[in-house]
Design a protein around this motif. Structure first.
Motif, PDB file in Angstrom:
ATOM      1  N   SER A  95      -4.161  11.117 -21.253  1.00 59.80           N
ATOM      2  CA  SER A  95      -3.694  12.727 -21.927  1.00 59.80           C
ATOM      3  C   SER A  95      -3.279  12.605 -23.504  1.00 59.80           C
ATOM      4  O   SER A  95      -2.799  11.716 -23.833  1.00 59.80           O
ATOM      5  N   TYR A  96      -3.726  14.051 -24.480  1.00 59.12           N
ATOM      6  CA  TYR A  96      -3.240  14.182 -25.617  1.00 59.12           C
ATOM      7  C   TYR A  96      -2.991  15.750 -26.223  1.00 59.12           C
ATOM      8  O   TYR A  96      -3.452  16.161 -25.581  1.00 59.12           O
ATOM      9  N   THR A  97      -1.450  15.891 -26.217  1.00 64.11           N
ATOM     10  CA  THR A  97      -0.954  16.969 -26.679  1.00 64.11           C
ATOM     11  C   THR A  97      -0.473  17.246 -27.884  1.00 64.11           C
ATOM     12  O   THR A  97      -0.078  16.441 -29.282  1.00 64.11           O
ATOM     13  N   VAL A  98      -1.067  18.416 -28.302  1.00 64.30           N
ATOM     14  CA  VAL A  98      -0.227  18.956 -29.556  1.00 64.30           C
ATOM     15  C   VAL A  98      -0.200  20.833 -29.505  1.00 64.30           C
ATOM     16  O   VAL A  98      -0.950  21.544 -28.748  1.00 64.30           O
ATOM     17  N   ARG A  99       1.150  20.975 -30.038  1.00 65.35           N
ATOM     18  CA  ARG A  99       1.691  22.403 -30.259  1.00 65.35           C
ATOM     19  C   ARG A  99       0.701  22.515 -31.554  1.00 65.35           C
ATOM     20  O   ARG A  99       1.748  22.256 -32.427  1.00 65.35           O
ATOM     21  N   PHE A 100       0.460  24.126 -31.613  1.00 64.34           N
ATOM     22  CA  PHE A 100      -0.003  24.695 -32.521  1.00 64.34           C
ATOM     23  C   PHE A 100       1.181  26.004 -32.800  1.00 64.34           C
ATOM     24  O   PHE A 100       1.564  27.028 -32.587  1.00 64.34           O
ATOM     25  N   THR A 101       1.099  25.817 -33.887  1.00 65.25           N
ATOM     26  CA  THR A 101       2.629  26.638 -35.325  1.00 65.25           C
ATOM     27  C   THR A 101       1.964  27.477 -35.581  1.00 65.25           C
ATOM     28  O   THR A 101       2.917  27.972 -36.645  1.00 65.25           O
ATOM     29  N   ARG A 102       0.796  27.107 -36.126  1.00 68.14           N
ATOM     30  CA  ARG A 102       0.065  28.676 -37.074  1.00 68.14           C
ATOM     31  C   ARG A 102      -0.892  28.869 -36.437  1.00 68.14           C
ATOM     32  O   ARG A 102      -2.543  28.751 -35.953  1.00 68.14           O
ATOM     33  N   ARG A 103      -1.344  29.926 -36.461  1.00 66.87           N
ATOM     34  CA  ARG A 103      -2.463  31.400 -35.897  1.00 66.87           C
ATOM     35  C   ARG A 103      -3.753  30.706 -37.225  1.00 66.87           C
ATOM     36  O   ARG A 103      -3.351  29.657 -38.240  1.00 66.87           O
ATOM     37  N   GLY A 104      -4.954  30.575 -36.731  1.00 66.57           N
ATOM     38  CA  GLY A 104      -5.469  30.029 -37.039  1.00 66.57           C
ATOM     39  C   GLY A 104      -6.893  29.876 -36.316  1.00 66.57           C
ATOM     40  O   GLY A 104      -6.847  29.575 -34.699  1.00 66.57           O
ATOM     41  N   THR A 105      -8.571  29.360 -36.543  1.00 68.37           N
ATOM     42  CA  THR A 105      -9.004  28.245 -35.985  1.00 68.37           C
ATOM     43  C   THR A 105      -9.028  27.150 -36.124  1.00 68.37           C
ATOM     44  O   THR A 105      -9.379  27.226 -37.386  1.00 68.37           O
ATOM     45  N   PHE A 106      -9.141  26.123 -34.736  1.00 70.93           N
ATOM     46  CA  PHE A 106      -9.317  24.702 -35.438  1.00 70.93           C
ATOM     47  C   PHE A 106     -10.258  24.099 -34.097  1.00 70.93           C
ATOM     48  O   PHE A 106     -10.612  24.129 -33.465  1.00 70.93           O
ATOM     49  N   ASN A 107     -11.197  23.795 -34.498  1.00 70.49           N
ATOM     50  CA  ASN A 107     -12.328  22.955 -34.362  1.00 70.49           C
ATOM     51  C   ASN A 107     -12.147  21.287 -34.544  1.00 70.49           C
ATOM     52  O   ASN A 107     -11.143  20.745 -35.190  1.00 70.49           O
TER      53      ASN A 107
END
Length: 125
Positions: A95-107
């Motif tokens: 597995s791989y985990t990322v925490r998103f702290t900013r709003r937006g669209t991430f491709n």
């Protein structure tokens, strides 16, 4: 310090007074509606699976502060998760985990299978 006594004030020790103050403050916060704190929500972990040379779901909507965990479910086939600026290692399982702290669209994409259309999108609100 062994044997040290905390002075009492009005029949209540300083430690007891501090504990009561903390409980009173906790009770005050419990009565505040969640919307009054700017729409804050408890962060969660959402999952995206890698199987069939696709990301499932292809687009995932999450809240700011949430994490996404990619789960390799296509045993024997190497994949990666690659965004502009960061990426997982190429692997066959795990597995791989990322925490998103900013709003937006991430491709993102799997660079090994990009020609087969293995692309995804995280939309952070």
């Amino acid at each position: 310090m062994a044997g040290r006594r905390i002075p009492r004030r009005g029949g209540v020790s300083a430690a007891s007074a501090a504990a009561l103050g903390a409980l009173a403050a906790a009770g005050a916060f419990a009565a505040i509606p969640s919307g009054a704190l700017g729409g804050a929500h408890a962060a969660s972990v959402r999952a995206v699976t890698l199987s069939g040379v696709r990301f499932h779901p292809g687009t995932l909507n999450i809240g700011r502060g949430d994490s996404v965990r990619w789960l390799w479910r296509e045993r024997g086939t190497e994949h990666n998760v690659t965004f502009a600026g960061f990426h997982s290692r190429t692997q066959r399982s795990g597995s791989y985990t990322v925490r998103f702290t900013r709003r937006g669209t991430f491709n993102y994409r799997c660079t090994i299978h990009v020609r087969e259309g293995m692309r995804g999108r995280i939309v952070v609100h």
